[in-house]
Design an enzyme around this catalytic site. Structure first.
Site, PDB file in Angstrom:
ATOM      1  N   ASP A 162       0.860  -1.185   0.000  1.00 54.75           N
ATOM      2  CA  ASP A 162       0.000   0.000   0.000  1.00 54.75           C
ATOM      3  C   ASP A 162       0.900   1.240   0.000  1.00 54.75           C
ATOM      4  O   ASP A 162       1.603   1.499   0.987  1.00 54.75           O
ATOM      5  CB  ASP A 162      -0.880  -0.039   1.260  1.00 54.75           C
ATOM      6  CG  ASP A 162      -1.740   1.204   1.423  1.00 54.75           C
ATOM      7  OD1 ASP A 162      -1.615   2.139   0.592  1.00 54.75           O
ATOM      8  OD2 ASP A 162      -2.531   1.244   2.377  1.00 54.75           O
ATOM      9  N   LYS A 184      -6.112   8.915   0.766  1.00 51.79           N
ATOM     10  CA  LYS A 184      -4.741   8.632   1.200  1.00 51.79           C
ATOM     11  C   LYS A 184      -3.810   8.281   0.045  1.00 51.79           C
ATOM     12  O   LYS A 184      -2.660   8.725   0.007  1.00 51.79           O
ATOM     13  CB  LYS A 184      -4.737   7.511   2.256  1.00 51.79           C
ATOM     14  CG  LYS A 184      -5.195   8.013   3.619  1.00 51.79           C
ATOM     15  CD  LYS A 184      -5.453   6.900   4.597  1.00 51.79           C
ATOM     16  CE  LYS A 184      -4.197   6.259   5.090  1.00 51.79           C
ATOM     17  NZ  LYS A 184      -4.494   5.233   6.136  1.00 51.79           N
ATOM     18  N   GLY A 196       9.010  11.371  -2.619  1.00 53.57           N
ATOM     19  CA  GLY A 196      10.226  11.211  -1.818  1.00 53.57           C
ATOM     20  C   GLY A 196      11.118  10.129  -2.395  1.00 53.57           C
ATOM     21  O   GLY A 196      12.354  10.283  -2.486  1.00 53.57           O
ATOM     22  N   TYR A 252     -11.981  12.002  -4.249  1.00 50.78           N
ATOM     23  CA  TYR A 252     -11.125  11.711  -5.408  1.00 50.78           C
ATOM     24  C   TYR A 252     -10.616  13.015  -6.017  1.00 50.78           C
ATOM     25  O   TYR A 252      -9.409  13.198  -6.217  1.00 50.78           O
ATOM     26  CB  TYR A 252     -11.938  10.933  -6.436  1.00 50.78           C
ATOM     27  CG  TYR A 252     -11.180  10.465  -7.652  1.00 50.78           C
ATOM     28  CD1 TYR A 252     -10.132   9.559  -7.548  1.00 50.78           C
ATOM     29  CD2 TYR A 252     -11.539  10.900  -8.932  1.00 50.78           C
ATOM     30  CE1 TYR A 252      -9.457   9.108  -8.680  1.00 50.78           C
ATOM     31  CE2 TYR A 252     -10.883  10.453 -10.064  1.00 50.78           C
ATOM     32  CZ  TYR A 252      -9.840   9.555  -9.933  1.00 50.78           C
ATOM     33  OH  TYR A 252      -9.187   9.103 -11.053  1.00 50.78           O
TER      34      TYR A 252
END
Ligand code: UDP
Length: 327
Positions: A59, A94, A105, A148
């Site tokens: 995830d 999320k 990152g 969304y």
């Protein structure tokens, strides 16, 4: 020469799996990632035997670690149908926000070029038609689609910030309605809904009076546009979609003709905030990428219908909304 290495998130989904195929075909080393909430491993199971394909069940909203070098990251993990947003709103927020941050990152640490899958939903229920990239949109942040739309708007903002502040190489594609093999038959979107209903001998559920419009792009055309955008030097958002606009009523009639069903359209209430019109302005894609869609709706729909027909009968009959991995 060493292969280019690319991470594709949402690899087991509709678009992600087609992207995996394309980059394998171009001889990349493809690292697929998916948490399989809406993805389905059957979409990529043919790739597992290849030495230049790897898969991580992960995830991306949690810290992402990938060993080795990465040249490119494509972030395509996200629920992508209005029913999904209603069922899994927090995950939708999320993956677009935290997931994008984690992957930016990672891209920084690997010095990789990152392309994010944005959407025509950033235009909301648009007041201009067709929608050029300069249009800022008309979005309801607290409506059912807000989870969304706003995640994707945030995703664009943070991606642009990493570009301007950290100098990261980024690309932003705004994807309009796309269809083709490997869509989920029960994801609630109009094309699988209508074809599934036709296959089961049910009425086709048209929402509202069917006067709202959409413009449907065949998946191969979309993938070609994304491939070209990734390798271009264009860093602003770019629309990729098919400008051939059609009302949902006309679309339903086309599906009735295609499938030969003796069923008719019935009208159900229009969902909240359902955009009344949608059509991409693809001037930029044409001039900058030399791209435009090639597959007509009639050809694309035939291929897609054959795909849905070939699914196991049990799946065609299982019309209720469920995720494959929860069946
Ligand atoms: N729609 C419909 N019947 C269905 C599902 C969807 O008439 O069973 C309509 C929906 O209201 C919208 C259009 O078809 O106007 C496209 O819906 P979809 O969920 O495929 O994608 P959207 O473009 O709205 O995200």
């Amino acid at each position: 020469m060493a292969r280019n290495r690319i991470l594709i998130t949402g690899a087991a989904g509709f678009l992600g799996s087609h992207l995996c195929d394309r980059f394998i075909k171009e001889d990349y080393h493809v690292i697929g990632m998916d948490n399989l909430i809406t993805g389905d491993l059957r979409n990529i199971e043919h790739l597992f035997k290849l030495e230049n394909f790897e898969f991580y069940n992960h995830d991306v909203s949690k810290f992402v670690y990938v060993p080795g070098e990465l040249n490119y990251i494509l972030h395509f993990a996200s629920p992508a149908s209005p029913i999904d947003y209603l069922k899994i709103p927090i995950q939708t927020l999320k993956v677009g926000s935290l997931g994008t941050h984690n992957l930016l990152g990672l891209a920084r640490s690997k010095n990789a070029r990152m392309l994010i899958a944005s959407t025509s939903e950033v235009y909301g229920d648009p007041n201009v038609n067709p929608q050029p990239e300069e249009y800022w949109g008309n979005v309801n942040p607290v409506g059912p689609r807000g989870v969304y739309d706003e995640a994707k708007r945030f995703q664009e903002a943070i991606t642009m910030a990493y570009h301007t502040f950290h100098g990261l190489e980024t690309r932003i594609v705004r994807i309009f309605n796309t269809y083709g093999p490997r869509m989920r038959l029960n994801d609630g979107r109009v094309l699988p809904a209508f074809i599934g209903q036709a296959l089961r001998g049910e009425s086709l559920t048209m929402f509202g009076d069917g006067s709202q419009t959409r413009s449907f792009c065949y998946v191969d055309d979309l993938i070609e546009g994304i491939y070209r955008l990734l390798h271009s030097d264009y860093e602003q958002p770019m629309n990729i979609g098919n400008p051939d606009e059609i009302t949902i009523r006309q679309f339903g009639e086309e599906i009735i003709k295609l499938t030969g069903t003796d069923q008719q359209l019935i009208s159900l209430p229009l969902p909240t905030d359902d955009p009344k019109q949608r059509r991409p302005d693809i001037t930029k894609a044409k001039s900058i990428l030399g791209w435009e869609p090639k597959v007509s709706r009639s050809d694309g729909l035939k291929i897609t219908y054959e795909y849905f027909k070939s699914l196991p009968e049990k799946e065609i009959l299982h019309k209720d909304f469920t995720y494959y991995n929860k069946n």
